[in-house]
Design a protein around this motif. Structure first.
Motif, PDB file in Angstrom:
ATOM      1  N   LEU A 188      16.412 -91.029 -39.614  1.00 51.13           N
ATOM      2  CA  LEU A 188      16.035 -91.765 -40.814  1.00 51.13           C
ATOM      3  C   LEU A 188      14.533 -91.732 -41.057  1.00 51.13           C
ATOM      4  O   LEU A 188      14.085 -91.575 -42.199  1.00 51.13           O
ATOM      5  CB  LEU A 188      16.513 -93.219 -40.714  1.00 51.13           C
ATOM      6  CG  LEU A 188      16.247 -94.099 -41.935  1.00 51.13           C
ATOM      7  CD1 LEU A 188      16.898 -93.517 -43.184  1.00 51.13           C
ATOM      8  CD2 LEU A 188      16.731 -95.526 -41.679  1.00 51.13           C
ATOM      9  N   GLY A 189      13.740 -91.862 -40.006  1.00 46.88           N
ATOM     10  CA  GLY A 189      12.284 -91.878 -40.181  1.00 46.88           C
ATOM     11  C   GLY A 189      11.766 -90.637 -40.883  1.00 46.88           C
ATOM     12  O   GLY A 189      11.117 -90.732 -41.930  1.00 46.88           O
ATOM     13  N   PRO A 190      12.041 -89.442 -40.360  1.00 45.58           N
ATOM     14  CA  PRO A 190      11.588 -88.223 -41.033  1.00 45.58           C
ATOM     15  C   PRO A 190      12.178 -88.060 -42.434  1.00 45.58           C
ATOM     16  O   PRO A 190      11.523 -87.519 -43.315  1.00 45.58           O
ATOM     17  CB  PRO A 190      12.070 -87.112 -40.091  1.00 45.58           C
ATOM     18  CG  PRO A 190      12.115 -87.762 -38.746  1.00 45.58           C
ATOM     19  CD  PRO A 190      12.586 -89.156 -39.009  1.00 45.58           C
ATOM     20  N   ALA A 191      13.420 -88.530 -42.635  1.00 49.33           N
ATOM     21  CA  ALA A 191      14.031 -88.418 -43.963  1.00 49.33           C
ATOM     22  C   ALA A 191      13.296 -89.278 -44.980  1.00 49.33           C
ATOM     23  O   ALA A 191      13.056 -88.853 -46.122  1.00 49.33           O
ATOM     24  CB  ALA A 191      15.502 -88.818 -43.898  1.00 49.33           C
ATOM     25  N   ILE A 192      12.939 -90.501 -44.585  1.00 55.20           N
ATOM     26  CA  ILE A 192      12.170 -91.369 -45.491  1.00 55.20           C
ATOM     27  C   ILE A 192      10.801 -90.763 -45.763  1.00 55.20           C
ATOM     28  O   ILE A 192      10.329 -90.741 -46.905  1.00 55.20           O
ATOM     29  CB  ILE A 192      12.016 -92.784 -44.900  1.00 55.20           C
ATOM     30  CG1 ILE A 192      13.381 -93.459 -44.765  1.00 55.20           C
ATOM     31  CG2 ILE A 192      11.098 -93.633 -45.782  1.00 55.20           C
ATOM     32  CD1 ILE A 192      13.310 -94.805 -44.054  1.00 55.20           C
TER      33      ILE A 192
END
Length: 220
Positions: free
Chosen positions: A12-16
């Motif tokens: 989720l972090g890299p996607a955000i």
């Protein structure tokens, strides 16, 4: 705009971060509470997106540390904790907004834009400076009513100048708010960006204040 994203989920972090960069934000990603606390206290950010369940140091403790250090950056809590008591605790710790997972990236972007705009003292979503306008909800600049095509760096610089139109923004601060923390910044890069902006919006709108920085000069 430069955002501090605090999210320990490895997907989720890299996607955000990717989604925010696609909307012209510069993003520094922290994956634990200790690093997040340090970055928020020592670096310049326009806003932070903060998860609560973090390794090393809980998100609420991170936020409390920022506020104790007099860091006034807008903070949006992004969490799966949906209990009313968690929301109350977040706002009491100094949060400005609260968004539950799962969420839509588009909503996160619009909430961030609104937080940043209001923190700069602008109640209305449309900002104007002579023939130049910024629709902060869409993230779109216009000149004489027509959209302007800008690179991500141009957009960040012009956004900073528009949010504080008429005020001088020092060169170093502009650099810190435009580039991500791990970026290799050329000493002349800001002057190059300003030069390109002047060609696109007109040379008279951006004034160089010798020895200090730049400001956006508005008619009247």
């Amino acid at each position: 705009m430069r955002i501090l994203l605090v999210e320990d989920d490895p997907d989720l972090g890299p996607a955000i971060a990717k989604a925010l960069r696609e909307d012209n934000f510069a993003v520094d990603l922290a994956t634990n509470g200790v690093d997040a606390g340090h970055l928020g206290e020592t670096e310049l950010y326009d806003a932070a997106v903060l998860d609560l369940g973090l390794p090393g140091k809980d998100g609420l403790a991170v936020l409390q540390g920022w506020r104790a250090a007099k860091r006034a950056l807008p903070v949006l809590i992004l969490t799966a904790r949906e209990a009313w008591s968690d929301k109350v605790a977040g706002f009491k710790a100094g949060a400005d907004d609260y968004l539950l997972k799962p969420f839509r990236f588009e909503e996160l972007v619009m909430r961030l834009r609104a937080l940043i705009r209001r923190s700069a003292g602008h109640a209305q979503p449309r900002l104007e400076c002579g023939p130049l306008a910024l629709d902060s909800q869409l993230g779109q600049f216009e000149l004489d009513g027509l959209p302007i095509k800008l690179t991500a760096f141009e957009w960040r610089v012009l956004s900073q100048l528009m949010l504080r139109k008429g005020a001088v923004i020092e060169r170093l601060e502009l650099l810190e708010r435009v580039y991500e923390g791990d970026a290799d910044v050329d000493s002349n890069s800001l002057e190059v960006i300003i030069g390109r902006l002047r060609k696109k919006i007109g040379a008279g709108l951006i004034e160089t204040v010798r020895g200090r920085g730049y400001r956006l000069v508005c008619e009247g």
